[in-house]
Design a protein around this motif. Structure first.
Motif, PDB file in Angstrom:
ATOM      1  N   ARG A  34       0.832  -1.218   0.000  1.00 31.35           N
ATOM      2  CA  ARG A  34       0.000   0.000   0.000  1.00 31.35           C
ATOM      3  C   ARG A  34       0.857   1.253   0.000  1.00 31.35           C
ATOM      4  O   ARG A  34       0.616   2.185  -0.782  1.00 31.35           O
ATOM      5  CB  ARG A  34      -0.928   0.008   1.222  1.00 31.35           C
ATOM      6  CG  ARG A  34      -1.869   1.206   1.277  1.00 31.35           C
ATOM      7  CD  ARG A  34      -2.611   1.275   2.596  1.00 31.35           C
ATOM      8  NE  ARG A  34      -1.764   1.719   3.685  1.00 31.35           N
ATOM      9  CZ  ARG A  34      -1.487   2.996   3.931  1.00 31.35           C
ATOM     10  NH1 ARG A  34      -1.974   3.966   3.168  1.00 31.35           N
ATOM     11  NH2 ARG A  34      -0.712   3.328   4.965  1.00 31.35           N
ATOM     12  N   ARG A  35       1.863   1.275   0.854  1.00 30.83           N
ATOM     13  CA  ARG A  35       2.702   2.470   0.946  1.00 30.83           C
ATOM     14  C   ARG A  35       3.510   2.682  -0.333  1.00 30.83           C
ATOM     15  O   ARG A  35       3.664   3.817  -0.796  1.00 30.83           O
ATOM     16  CB  ARG A  35       3.617   2.390   2.173  1.00 30.83           C
ATOM     17  CG  ARG A  35       2.847   2.372   3.493  1.00 30.83           C
ATOM     18  CD  ARG A  35       3.739   2.572   4.699  1.00 30.83           C
ATOM     19  NE  ARG A  35       2.982   2.404   5.944  1.00 30.83           N
ATOM     20  CZ  ARG A  35       3.293   2.966   7.099  1.00 30.83           C
ATOM     21  NH1 ARG A  35       4.359   3.742   7.197  1.00 30.83           N
ATOM     22  NH2 ARG A  35       2.566   2.765   8.170  1.00 30.83           N
ATOM     23  N   LEU A  36       4.007   1.603  -0.905  1.00 23.17           N
ATOM     24  CA  LEU A  36       4.775   1.745  -2.144  1.00 23.17           C
ATOM     25  C   LEU A  36       3.879   2.162  -3.308  1.00 23.17           C
ATOM     26  O   LEU A  36       4.323   2.893  -4.206  1.00 23.17           O
ATOM     27  CB  LEU A  36       5.503   0.439  -2.457  1.00 23.17           C
ATOM     28  CG  LEU A  36       6.642   0.074  -1.499  1.00 23.17           C
ATOM     29  CD1 LEU A  36       7.257  -1.267  -1.887  1.00 23.17           C
ATOM     30  CD2 LEU A  36       7.709   1.164  -1.456  1.00 23.17           C
ATOM     31  N   ALA A  37       2.628   1.722  -3.295  1.00 28.85           N
ATOM     32  CA  ALA A  37       1.685   2.149  -4.335  1.00 28.85           C
ATOM     33  C   ALA A  37       1.402   3.643  -4.218  1.00 28.85           C
ATOM     34  O   ALA A  37       1.316   4.353  -5.235  1.00 28.85           O
ATOM     35  CB  ALA A  37       0.387   1.353  -4.233  1.00 28.85           C
ATOM     36  N   GLU A  38       1.261   4.132  -2.988  1.00 27.60           N
ATOM     37  CA  GLU A  38       1.051   5.566  -2.798  1.00 27.60           C
ATOM     38  C   GLU A  38       2.299   6.353  -3.189  1.00 27.60           C
ATOM     39  O   GLU A  38       2.203   7.470  -3.705  1.00 27.60           O
ATOM     40  CB  GLU A  38       0.653   5.858  -1.352  1.00 27.60           C
ATOM     41  CG  GLU A  38      -0.732   5.364  -0.992  1.00 27.60           C
ATOM     42  CD  GLU A  38      -1.347   6.130   0.168  1.00 27.60           C
ATOM     43  OE1 GLU A  38      -1.003   7.322   0.357  1.00 27.60           O
ATOM     44  OE2 GLU A  38      -2.165   5.521   0.888  1.00 27.60           O
ATOM     45  N   GLN A  39       3.472   5.765  -2.956  1.00 27.20           N
ATOM     46  CA  GLN A  39       4.704   6.421  -3.405  1.00 27.20           C
ATOM     47  C   GLN A  39       4.701   6.546  -4.931  1.00 27.20           C
ATOM     48  O   GLN A  39       5.054   7.608  -5.483  1.00 27.20           O
ATOM     49  CB  GLN A  39       5.927   5.628  -2.952  1.00 27.20           C
ATOM     50  CG  GLN A  39       7.251   6.199  -3.467  1.00 27.20           C
ATOM     51  CD  GLN A  39       8.455   5.440  -2.946  1.00 27.20           C
ATOM     52  OE1 GLN A  39       8.735   5.438  -1.756  1.00 27.20           O
ATOM     53  NE2 GLN A  39       9.159   4.767  -3.833  1.00 27.20           N
TER      54      GLN A  39
END
Length: 215
Positions: free
Chosen positions: A56-61
């Protein structure tokens, strides 16, 4: 538009390094220290959901809305937890510091103070942010007190703002530090950090225990 890209930030006690999939096992070990996901007013991944949280965090990045970091203690290389720049508005630029959790045993050791000093210094002095925001649950008194100790001011409370995993509605406290306040905030953080850098023999009698619970 200011480019907000992955960067490694090294401080006196911790290094903030860009999150990768390879951090998974170390983060699972960190989150098991204190089982902080059991606090209903926090949003912390369980060991079983850590891989999904990294995704999730890498997708938002990739979408340009988040810059996630892993916090690693300099003294022994131990991963302590996660933090981010989030709600990124690159056109301002403006960021929120949040989605932060740390292993329970690191509380009171100065590592959280060092991490916040690194993030705020980069935001104000490198990215040129006019303001940096913090948000937390109204019921999370520990988090609110830690944010206020930074020198952030309460902008307001968003009532029934977010639905929590247990179905309850969260009142969200919104805090910020603006650029004109940064010099004073930085001095305060540097003073707090210096107490943790002093050899134990040179600390004032009774000073242990004065350190705040968030580091």
């Amino acid at each position: 538009m200011t480019m907000i890209e992955p960067v490694t930030l090294r401080g006196s006690l911790v290094t903030l390094e860009p999150l990768t999939h390879e951090h998974h096992d170390e983060l699972v070990d960190a989150v098991r220290d204190g089982e902080v996901w059991n606090l209903w007013y926090t949003v912390v991944p369980t060991p079983e959901k850590m891989r999904a949280e990294i995704e999730r965090r890498l997708a938002e990045q990739a979408a340009g809305t988040m810059l996630p970091f892993v916090s690693r203690r300099n003294s022994d290389g131990l991963v302590l937890g996660m933090t981010t720049y989030m709600a990124i508005d690159a056109s301002m630029p403006r960021v929120e510091i949040g989605s932060t959790w740390n292993r329970a045993s690191a509380s009171g050791t100065g590592t959280n103070v060092d991490a916040k000093l690194l993030l705020l210094t980069h935001a104000f002095e490198v990215l040129g942010c006019p303001a940096v925001e913090f948000r937390t649950h109204w019921m999370n008194a520990q988090s609110r007190a830690a944010i206020e100790r930074l020198g952030a001011k309460l902008d307001g409370v968003l009532r029934s703002h977010t639905r929590m995993a247990n179905g309850s509605l969260r009142d969200t406290c919104v805090y910020s530090i603006i650029a004109s306040e940064w010099s004073q905030v930085r001095s305060g953080l540097e003073h707090r950090l210096s107490r943790h850098l002093l050899p134990a023999a040179h600390q004032a009698p009774g000073s242990v225990g004065l350190h705040d619970q968030q580091g």
